[in-house]
Scaffold this active site. Structure first.
Site, PDB file in Angstrom:
ATOM      1  N   CYS A   2       0.842  -1.186   0.000  1.00 18.88           N
ATOM      2  CA  CYS A   2       0.000   0.000   0.000  1.00 18.88           C
ATOM      3  C   CYS A   2       0.883   1.244   0.000  1.00 18.88           C
ATOM      4  O   CYS A   2       2.093   1.155   0.207  1.00 18.88           O
ATOM      5  CB  CYS A   2      -0.878   0.038   1.250  1.00 18.88           C
ATOM      6  SG  CYS A   2      -1.993  -1.366   1.377  1.00 18.88           S
ATOM      7  N   GLY A  28      -0.820   1.004  -5.046  1.00 23.12           N
ATOM      8  CA  GLY A  28      -2.128   0.411  -4.794  1.00 23.12           C
ATOM      9  C   GLY A  28      -3.197   1.020  -5.660  1.00 23.12           C
ATOM     10  O   GLY A  28      -3.319   2.248  -5.706  1.00 23.12           O
ATOM     11  N   ASN A 102       0.934   0.386   6.032  1.00 19.62           N
ATOM     12  CA  ASN A 102       1.575  -0.320   4.934  1.00 19.62           C
ATOM     13  C   ASN A 102       2.454  -1.400   5.545  1.00 19.62           C
ATOM     14  O   ASN A 102       3.360  -1.098   6.312  1.00 19.62           O
ATOM     15  CB  ASN A 102       2.417   0.668   4.106  1.00 19.62           C
ATOM     16  CG  ASN A 102       3.273  -0.005   3.054  1.00 19.62           C
ATOM     17  OD1 ASN A 102       4.318   0.502   2.687  1.00 19.62           O
ATOM     18  ND2 ASN A 102       2.846  -1.148   2.544  1.00 19.62           N
ATOM     19  N   GLY A 103       2.177  -2.654   5.190  1.00 22.85           N
ATOM     20  CA  GLY A 103       2.984  -3.746   5.721  1.00 22.85           C
ATOM     21  C   GLY A 103       2.149  -4.979   5.959  1.00 22.85           C
ATOM     22  O   GLY A 103       1.055  -5.130   5.387  1.00 22.85           O
ATOM     23  N   CYS A 237      13.221  -3.657   2.933  1.00 21.31           N
ATOM     24  CA  CYS A 237      12.860  -4.550   1.827  1.00 21.31           C
ATOM     25  C   CYS A 237      13.655  -4.218   0.563  1.00 21.31           C
ATOM     26  O   CYS A 237      13.498  -3.141  -0.006  1.00 21.31           O
ATOM     27  CB  CYS A 237      11.373  -4.399   1.550  1.00 21.31           C
ATOM     28  SG  CYS A 237      10.824  -5.199   0.046  1.00 21.31           S
ATOM     29  N   TYR A 243      11.755  -3.652  -7.656  1.00 23.77           N
ATOM     30  CA  TYR A 243      10.533  -3.551  -8.452  1.00 23.77           C
ATOM     31  C   TYR A 243       9.539  -2.497  -7.967  1.00 23.77           C
ATOM     32  O   TYR A 243       8.967  -1.776  -8.766  1.00 23.77           O
ATOM     33  CB  TYR A 243       9.833  -4.924  -8.464  1.00 23.77           C
ATOM     34  CG  TYR A 243       8.401  -4.879  -8.949  1.00 23.77           C
ATOM     35  CD1 TYR A 243       8.115  -4.714 -10.302  1.00 23.77           C
ATOM     36  CD2 TYR A 243       7.333  -4.980  -8.062  1.00 23.77           C
ATOM     37  CE1 TYR A 243       6.796  -4.654 -10.758  1.00 23.77           C
ATOM     38  CE2 TYR A 243       6.018  -4.919  -8.512  1.00 23.77           C
ATOM     39  CZ  TYR A 243       5.760  -4.764  -9.846  1.00 23.77           C
ATOM     40  OH  TYR A 243       4.474  -4.696 -10.292  1.00 23.77           O
ATOM     41  N   CYS A 383       6.556 -13.523   0.330  1.00 23.42           N
ATOM     42  CA  CYS A 383       6.805 -12.422   1.266  1.00 23.42           C
ATOM     43  C   CYS A 383       5.711 -12.417   2.321  1.00 23.42           C
ATOM     44  O   CYS A 383       4.528 -12.458   1.988  1.00 23.42           O
ATOM     45  CB  CYS A 383       6.795 -11.077   0.527  1.00 23.42           C
ATOM     46  SG  CYS A 383       6.943  -9.682   1.663  1.00 23.42           S
ATOM     47  N   CYS A 436      12.459 -13.282   0.292  1.00 24.21           N
ATOM     48  CA  CYS A 436      11.797 -13.911  -0.859  1.00 24.21           C
ATOM     49  C   CYS A 436      12.823 -14.510  -1.820  1.00 24.21           C
ATOM     50  O   CYS A 436      12.477 -15.385  -2.621  1.00 24.21           O
ATOM     51  CB  CYS A 436      10.872 -12.926  -1.566  1.00 24.21           C
ATOM     52  SG  CYS A 436      11.656 -11.366  -1.961  1.00 24.21           S
TER      53      CYS A 436
HETATM   54 FE1  SF4 Z   1      10.817  -7.415   0.528  1.00 27.62          FE
HETATM   55 FE2  SF4 Z   1      11.115  -9.938  -0.215  1.00 27.62          FE
HETATM   56 FE3  SF4 Z   1      11.642  -9.198   2.291  1.00 27.62          FE
HETATM   57 FE4  SF4 Z   1       9.127  -9.210   1.395  1.00 27.62          FE
HETATM   58  S1  SF4 Z   1      10.466 -10.988   1.680  1.00 27.62           S
HETATM   59  S2  SF4 Z   1      10.096  -7.620   2.640  1.00 27.62           S
HETATM   60  S3  SF4 Z   1       9.409  -8.603  -0.736  1.00 27.62           S
HETATM   61  S4  SF4 Z   1      12.726  -8.555   0.421  1.00 27.62           S
END
Ligand code: SF4
Length: 458
Positions: A2, A28, A102-103, A237, A243, A383, A436
């Protein structure tokens, strides 16, 4: 995922929030909302769809006051619709309380069950509502302490903005998973997910609150409350750089454009290809493809064009299906591709379905050889910190070898950026969460470990 914004101390705060949400639209498109406070009374408007669809001059005129909260909501697998739109607004014993989040809170289900046992009634399926109930039920004497106590019970990812009367609070989880930036504008303060929102309103960037920070903004003054306890190393992140964030933003202190170019350059060093031209899967891969082209000294071309006017709900009555959806969104430039050996750079490969359709399109345009390069490592794990991703079984990087993926998307060669290479490219801004890509999760996945289904994330 978001986008959030908070405004304090500016005339017609709703208009400022609206402009910021407009800049954060990429975070979003499912719903948008703005809540304001004037003379002790809160005003809220939320609508499904794009910001521009849900707000106009009349709506904004009905949102008076110098303090505002805004939110844009990303499509998620479950729990869509207006009922889960934000900001969430409730009336509690200290006044009107509004929240934009957001999260993804990884112990939200456990907390929710405890709260329900104590008699709390939930109106949504989003984890954000847990924050509201924790604040409302706190026995601490002041709002500041109630908010700090509530936030200290959360595990996982939250960049959160709260409005209590005319006071704005901004907080980040102790790992700092999701971005937040503070700026000065129009005589007041603006807090937003990304700097592109501040740029649009001509704000001066003041700071990126540290992980665990709680800021209180009242009558034009910013104070730092006692921060949340650190639970480990910061883990912002890295996928925001790969991306999600806009390339004109600065996130984690890094220019997103420069970070993506660095990924592209590193990718070219690790996975070189002999080709006539390089082009991107527009638009999120443009910077990485430029970096690849710069490093490999192969000409950069515009081989794929993206249609920006594709509606979110567009379904042609006669031509459904995956490939048609790709064709609606992208077209190949035959004059660039015909008879050529090409490098196609994408930022990431999640399911592989879009890539397969795109490669078919590029082949039809006459490509002699296609070398597919991915400016991040294989996505092997979902994620749980706020980015909407499919389950592990649907992640092609988790279920197929690189050669199987190459055959599946039908390219002559396939190369990914390595995990080490990705970190090396942006080392000065880290450390980062890379769960991820690595399967190593920084914050405990409490609900998951207890066998509870995850709540609807934001
Ligand atoms: Fe970002 Fe991947 Fe960590 Fe999720 S798992 S916070 S998408 S780096």
């Amino acid at each position: 995922m978001c986008g959030i914004v908070g405004v304090q101390g500016t005339e017609r705060a709703a208009e400022t929030a609206f402009m910021c949400l407009y800049a954060l639209q990429h975070r979003g498109q499912e719903a948008a909302g703005i809540c304001t406070t004037s003379n002790g009374r809160a005003y809220l408007h939320r609508a499904t769809g794009l910001v521009i669809e849900g707000f106009n001059d009349t709506v904004l005129a009905g949102l008076p006051g110098e303090t505002a909260l805004g939110h844009v909501r990303y499509s998620t697998a479950g729990g869509s619709g207006l009922v889960n739109a934000q900001p969430i607004l409730v009336r509690y014993h200290k006044g009107d309380l509004a929240v934009s989040h957001n999260g993804n809170i990884t112990n939200a289900q456990i907390l929710r069950q405890e709260l329900e046992r104590e008699g709390a009634l939930f109106q949504t399926t989003v984890d954000t509502e847990v924050i509201v109930h924790l604040i409302a039920r706190s026995r601490q004497p002041t709002v500041d302490e109630q908010i700090r106590e509530a936030l200290s019970k959360l595990v996982g990812a939250f960049s959160v903005l709260l409005m209590v009367g005319d006071t704005l609070y901004a907080a980040r989880d102790p790992w700092g998973f999701r971005p937040l930036v503070v700026g000065r504008a129009r005589g007041g303060w603006v807090v937003a997910s990304e700097t592109c929102a501040l740029d649009l309103i001509g704000a001066q960037i003041a700071c990126e609150p540290a992980p665990g920070s709680i800021l209180k903004i009242e009558r034009g003054e910013v104070t730092h409350l006692e921060p949340l306890e650190q639970a480990g190393d910061p883990a912002p992140c890295i996928f925001e750089l790969v991306y999600f964030a806009r390339p004109d933003s600065r996130v984690w202190g890094a220019s997103v454009d420069r970070a993506r170019r660095a990924f592209g350059r590193q990718l070219a060093r690790e996975q070189p290809a002999a080709a006539d031209c390089v082009f991107s899967v527009p638009d999120s891969s443009n910077s990485a493809a430029l970096g690849f082209a710069e490093e490999s000294a192969i000409p950069y071309e515009l081989g794929l064009i993206r249609n920006h006017y594709v509606g979110r709900t567009f379904i042609h009555p006669y031509q459904k299906g995956r490939d048609f959806r790709v064709r609606i969104k992208y077209n190949a430039v035959r004059e660039v591709i015909d008879g050529k050996s090409v490098v196609v750079v994408d930022d990431s490969l999640v399911r592989g379905t879009t890539s397969r359709g795109l490669i078919a399109l590029i082949r039809e345009a006459g490509a002699r050889e296609i070398h597919f390069r991915v400016a991040s490592p294989p996505v092997i794990s979902p994620c749980y910190y706020g980015i909407d991703m499919p389950t592990k079984a649907e992640l092609i990087g988790a279920t197929h070898s690189i050669d199987e993926i190459r055959r599946h998307i039908a390219v002559d060669s396939l190369g990914y950026l390595s995990l080490e290479g990705m970190h090396r490219a942006v080392a000065e801004f880290g450390p980062f969460c890379d769960a991820c890509f690595s399967g190593r999760y920084a914050a405990p996945l409490v609900d998951l470990e207890m066998g509870r289904p995850a709540s609807t994330r934001c």
